[in-house]
Design an enzyme around this catalytic site. Structure first.
Site, PDB file in Angstrom:
ATOM      1  N   GLY A 194       0.840  -1.205   0.000  1.00  0.00           N
ATOM      2  CA  GLY A 194       0.000   0.000   0.000  1.00  0.00           C
ATOM      3  C   GLY A 194       0.866   1.241   0.000  1.00  0.00           C
ATOM      4  O   GLY A 194       2.028   1.198  -0.420  1.00  0.00           O
ATOM      5  N   ASN A 195       0.306   2.337   0.497  1.00  0.00           N
ATOM      6  CA  ASN A 195       1.048   3.601   0.406  1.00  0.00           C
ATOM      7  C   ASN A 195       2.048   3.755   1.557  1.00  0.00           C
ATOM      8  O   ASN A 195       1.942   3.098   2.592  1.00  0.00           O
ATOM      9  CB  ASN A 195       0.075   4.781   0.334  1.00  0.00           C
ATOM     10  CG  ASN A 195      -0.664   4.975   1.639  1.00  0.00           C
ATOM     11  OD1 ASN A 195      -0.108   5.466   2.623  1.00  0.00           O
ATOM     12  ND2 ASN A 195      -1.933   4.554   1.681  1.00  0.00           N
ATOM     13  N   VAL A 198       0.918   4.764   5.345  1.00  0.00           N
ATOM     14  CA  VAL A 198       0.492   3.630   6.162  1.00  0.00           C
ATOM     15  C   VAL A 198       1.670   2.664   6.363  1.00  0.00           C
ATOM     16  O   VAL A 198       1.783   2.032   7.417  1.00  0.00           O
ATOM     17  CB  VAL A 198      -0.744   2.927   5.551  1.00  0.00           C
ATOM     18  CG1 VAL A 198      -1.142   1.708   6.367  1.00  0.00           C
ATOM     19  CG2 VAL A 198      -1.917   3.902   5.480  1.00  0.00           C
ATOM     20  N   GLY A 199       2.561   2.604   5.387  1.00  0.00           N
ATOM     21  CA  GLY A 199       3.769   1.776   5.540  1.00  0.00           C
ATOM     22  C   GLY A 199       4.529   2.140   6.809  1.00  0.00           C
ATOM     23  O   GLY A 199       5.020   1.274   7.535  1.00  0.00           O
ATOM     24  N   GLU A 216       5.670  -3.294   0.519  1.00  0.00           N
ATOM     25  CA  GLU A 216       5.570  -3.127  -0.937  1.00  0.00           C
ATOM     26  C   GLU A 216       4.844  -1.807  -1.153  1.00  0.00           C
ATOM     27  O   GLU A 216       3.617  -1.735  -1.036  1.00  0.00           O
ATOM     28  CB  GLU A 216       4.787  -4.303  -1.539  1.00  0.00           C
ATOM     29  CG  GLU A 216       5.471  -5.650  -1.358  1.00  0.00           C
ATOM     30  CD  GLU A 216       6.680  -5.842  -2.266  1.00  0.00           C
ATOM     31  OE1 GLU A 216       6.791  -5.126  -3.280  1.00  0.00           O
ATOM     32  OE2 GLU A 216       7.513  -6.700  -1.959  1.00  0.00           O
ATOM     33  N   CYS A 250       0.771   0.037  -9.176  1.00  0.00           N
ATOM     34  CA  CYS A 250       1.958   0.589  -8.507  1.00  0.00           C
ATOM     35  C   CYS A 250       3.146   0.704  -9.451  1.00  0.00           C
ATOM     36  O   CYS A 250       3.953   1.614  -9.315  1.00  0.00           O
ATOM     37  CB  CYS A 250       2.325  -0.250  -7.298  1.00  0.00           C
ATOM     38  SG  CYS A 250       2.659  -1.972  -7.714  1.00  0.00           S
TER      39      CYS A 250
HETATM   40  P1  NAD Z   1      -5.522   0.905   0.842  1.00  0.00           P
HETATM   41  O1  NAD Z   1      -6.092   2.224   1.226  1.00  0.00           O
HETATM   42  O2  NAD Z   1      -6.419  -0.199   0.449  1.00  0.00           O
HETATM   43  O3  NAD Z   1      -4.590   0.447   2.063  1.00  0.00           O
HETATM   44  C1  NAD Z   1      -3.841  -0.756   2.076  1.00  0.00           C
HETATM   45  C2  NAD Z   1      -4.142  -1.507   3.366  1.00  0.00           C
HETATM   46  O4  NAD Z   1      -3.796  -0.693   4.486  1.00  0.00           O
HETATM   47  C3  NAD Z   1      -5.610  -1.857   3.504  1.00  0.00           C
HETATM   48  O5  NAD Z   1      -5.730  -3.188   3.943  1.00  0.00           O
HETATM   49  C4  NAD Z   1      -6.124  -0.846   4.501  1.00  0.00           C
HETATM   50  O6  NAD Z   1      -7.217  -1.316   5.266  1.00  0.00           O
HETATM   51  C5  NAD Z   1      -4.910  -0.592   5.377  1.00  0.00           C
HETATM   52  N1  NAD Z   1      -4.895   0.736   5.987  1.00  0.00           N
HETATM   53  C6  NAD Z   1      -5.276   1.897   5.397  1.00  0.00           C
HETATM   54  N2  NAD Z   1      -5.085   2.920   6.258  1.00  0.00           N
HETATM   55  C7  NAD Z   1      -4.569   2.389   7.374  1.00  0.00           C
HETATM   56  C8  NAD Z   1      -4.135   2.952   8.634  1.00  0.00           C
HETATM   57  N3  NAD Z   1      -4.205   4.246   8.879  1.00  0.00           N
HETATM   58  N4  NAD Z   1      -3.643   2.106   9.574  1.00  0.00           N
HETATM   59  C9  NAD Z   1      -3.556   0.780   9.334  1.00  0.00           C
HETATM   60  N5  NAD Z   1      -3.934   0.210   8.176  1.00  0.00           N
HETATM   61  C10 NAD Z   1      -4.443   0.996   7.210  1.00  0.00           C
HETATM   62  O7  NAD Z   1      -4.488   1.050  -0.361  1.00  0.00           O
HETATM   63  P2  NAD Z   1      -3.571   2.287  -0.793  1.00  0.00           P
HETATM   64  O8  NAD Z   1      -2.518   2.488   0.227  1.00  0.00           O
HETATM   65  O9  NAD Z   1      -4.358   3.441  -1.263  1.00  0.00           O
HETATM   66  O10 NAD Z   1      -2.909   1.612  -2.081  1.00  0.00           O
HETATM   67  C11 NAD Z   1      -2.334   2.367  -3.076  1.00  0.00           C
HETATM   68  C12 NAD Z   1      -0.836   2.522  -2.814  1.00  0.00           C
HETATM   69  O11 NAD Z   1      -0.254   1.224  -2.756  1.00  0.00           O
HETATM   70  C13 NAD Z   1      -0.098   3.226  -3.915  1.00  0.00           C
HETATM   71  O12 NAD Z   1       0.867   4.060  -3.343  1.00  0.00           O
HETATM   72  C14 NAD Z   1       0.566   2.101  -4.693  1.00  0.00           C
HETATM   73  O13 NAD Z   1       1.722   2.479  -5.386  1.00  0.00           O
HETATM   74  C15 NAD Z   1       0.864   1.143  -3.595  1.00  0.00           C
HETATM   75  N6  NAD Z   1       0.951  -0.205  -4.133  1.00  0.00           N
HETATM   76  C16 NAD Z   1       2.139  -0.835  -4.094  1.00  0.00           C
HETATM   77  C17 NAD Z   1       2.251  -2.103  -4.645  1.00  0.00           C
HETATM   78  C18 NAD Z   1       3.543  -2.840  -4.644  1.00  0.00           C
HETATM   79  O14 NAD Z   1       3.516  -4.028  -4.923  1.00  0.00           O
HETATM   80  N7  NAD Z   1       4.659  -2.223  -4.343  1.00  0.00           N
HETATM   81  C19 NAD Z   1       1.137  -2.713  -5.219  1.00  0.00           C
HETATM   82  C20 NAD Z   1      -0.065  -2.018  -5.225  1.00  0.00           C
HETATM   83  C21 NAD Z   1      -0.156  -0.772  -4.669  1.00  0.00           C
END
Ligand code: NAD
Length: 440
Positions: A194-195, A198-199, A216, A250
């Site tokens: 994810g982003n 949150v990472g 990731e 991503c």
């Molecule tokens: P998302 O909002 O679905 O979040 C990902 C996960 O984090 C979900 O399960 C969500 O419930 C959880 N989450 C969200 N906010 C949270 C918080 N405050 N505390 C704890 N958990 C929380 O997805 P997203 O982050 O919008 O995804 C898009 C991002 O992910 C982009 O930056 C994209 O580049 C990246 N991404 C990376 C890859 C990769 O393989 N490197 C793949 C796909 C997406």
């Protein structure tokens, strides 16, 4: 399943899975193979249901749903099933520094209970491919799908317990509150996609328990287009990679770096390629996706003024539609260049040539991928040696995800660790040294 109908609390889920791991059942090759085979059956038996759910969440078309999600995960499973026994064999190593007669080998140990958290953009594949790796490594998994893809999340929560041992994978649905409650638990590994914001939350929570993480993440993946490349072919490959899933990938090309003369021809070719892909009215094309939610829609619309619109620019909030858009003469300080775009907007930023492109890339966060289109061996060598990114691909953006033998991951702000195939086994295992020193 737990004895009551009340939903299990996160600590109960983890305790139940941990107790199951302690029995040692998850270690056998037979158990691992059975879980993977069942997961494969779930995907093929319910391919139609997954296709419907992906359409409901993202308006993904049938071909894309299979190629990038259902079939993609099946290929990963097949690759692991064919190789797992061999990968799990202890690897003898020489240890000349140890006392004479010593024998050493390395073996993969399961970690225990792992948490996999997935985002919404490839809501099936990005949950299940890490789960496949975790199971292959002999772990139990808590799998948390994204609440922003609710149809896929509900389907996974319904089907996984029907196919897999309930002490193998537990699907926990929910949003931020549920994710936070899970992150408060002690896991043996956390795998988050994810982003980066949150990472950081994930890494902080894991640090409390000294739990290792795989992150990731995302970023802005640049594409360098050199003088003298075949621009019709480059544009076709670029457009397909960029506008698949409406740019919400991503590893999608984020922006193009090229010289002014190449830019003029490339913009014309990109417009042509887009018409070939989605027709004159992409809104009516069955191949073209939609933006996940109004928040991302509004964010993306604000980026559309960042340059001269070559093609696209149209949008419709009610349908979360943004036309595939190419922006030319985009300045490095414009809004579209300040964040990961993650949508169907492709800016072209002009540079004088490869020197400036390399400097441009190196002034910014290390991206998940750098892409290049060039005929020059020297330019390829320079991009490889002088830039840093999760992967570097020439000729076909996003091709690095096609083969499960290639490790996938970012570096620095775009991620920590990698996975796929044998690399997933390594990510979800501890590589243990076993040493025997002879004794009289
Ligand atoms: P998302 O909002 O679905 O979040 C990902 C996960 O984090 C979900 O399960 C969500 O419930 C959880 N989450 C969200 N906010 C949270 C918080 N405050 N505390 C704890 N958990 C929380 O997805 P997203 O982050 O919008 O995804 C898009 C991002 O992910 C982009 O930056 C994209 O580049 C990246 N991404 C990376 C890859 C990769 O393989 N490197 C793949 C796909 C997406």
């Amino acid at each position: 399943m737990p004895p009551t109908c009340a939903p299990e609390r996160p600590e109960e889920v983890v305790a139940r899975l941990r107790a199951a791991c302690r029995t040692g059942s998850h270690r056998s090759l037979e158990w691992r193979t059975r879980q993977l085979t069942c997961l494969r059956a779930m995907l093929s038996d319910h391919a139609e249901d997954f296709t419907t759910a992906l359409h409901a969440d993202l308006r993904k078309n049938r071909a894309e749903a299979y190629a990038a999600e259902i079939g993609f995960t099946i290929r990963e499973i097949d690759h692991i099933l064919v190789n797992l026994e061999e990968w799990l064999r202890p690897v003898p190593v020489t240890a000349p520094g140890c006392p004479p007669g010593s024998e050493a080998h390395l073996r993969y140990d399961p970690l225990g209970v792992v948490l996999v958290m997935a985002p919404w953009n490839y809501p099936v594949q990005l949950l299940l491919v890490p789960v496949v790796g975790a199971l292959a490594a002999g772990n139990a998994v808590v799998a948390k799908p994204s609440d922003l893809a609710p149809a896929c999340s509900a389907l996974l929560a319904r089907l996984v317990p029907r196919y897999l041992d309930t002490d193998a994978v537990s699907v926990v649905e929910g949003g931020v509150a549920e994710a936070a409650a899970l992150l408060a638990q002690r896991f043996d590994h956390v795998f988050y996609t994810g982003n980066g914001v949150v990472g950081r939350v994930v890494m902080r929570a894991a640090a409390e328990h000294l739990t290792p993480v795989t992150l990731e993440l995302g970023g802005k993946c640049p594409v360098f287009v050199d003088r003298g490349t075949n621009l019709a072919d480059t544009a076709a490959r670029l457009a397909r990679a960029k506008f698949t899933n409406a740019g919400q990938t991503c590893v999608a090309p984020d922006h193009v770096l090229t010289d002014p003369e190449t830019a003029r021809t490339l913009e014309v070719e990109l417009a042509r390629s887009l018409e070939k892909l989605f027709g004159t009215d992409p809104r009516a094309s069955r191949s073209y996706g939609r933006i996940i939610n109004p928040r991302h829609f509004d964010r993306l619309v604000r980026l559309l003024d960042s340059g001269r619109i070559v093609v696209g620019g149209g949008h419709d909030r009610e349908n979360r539609y943004i036309a595939p858009t190419v922006l030319a003469e985009v300045r490095a300080d414009s809004p579209v260049m300040q964040e990961e775009i993650f949508g169907p907007v492709l800016p072209i930023v002009e540079v004088s040539g490869v020197d400036e492109a390399i400097a441009f890339i190196n002034e910014r966060d290390k991206p998940l991928a750098v892409y290049g289109f060039t005929r020059s061996t020297d330019t390829r060598r320079r991009l490889a040696e002088e830039t840093a990114s999760g992967s570097l691909v020439f000729g076909l953006p996003m091709a690095q995800v096609l083969d499960p033998g290639l490790p996938f991951g970012g570096v620095g702000p775009s991620g920590t660790g990698s996975y796929r195939g044998a690399h997933s086994l390594a990510a979800f295992s501890h590589r243990k040294t076993v040493l025997q020193v002879p004794q009289r």
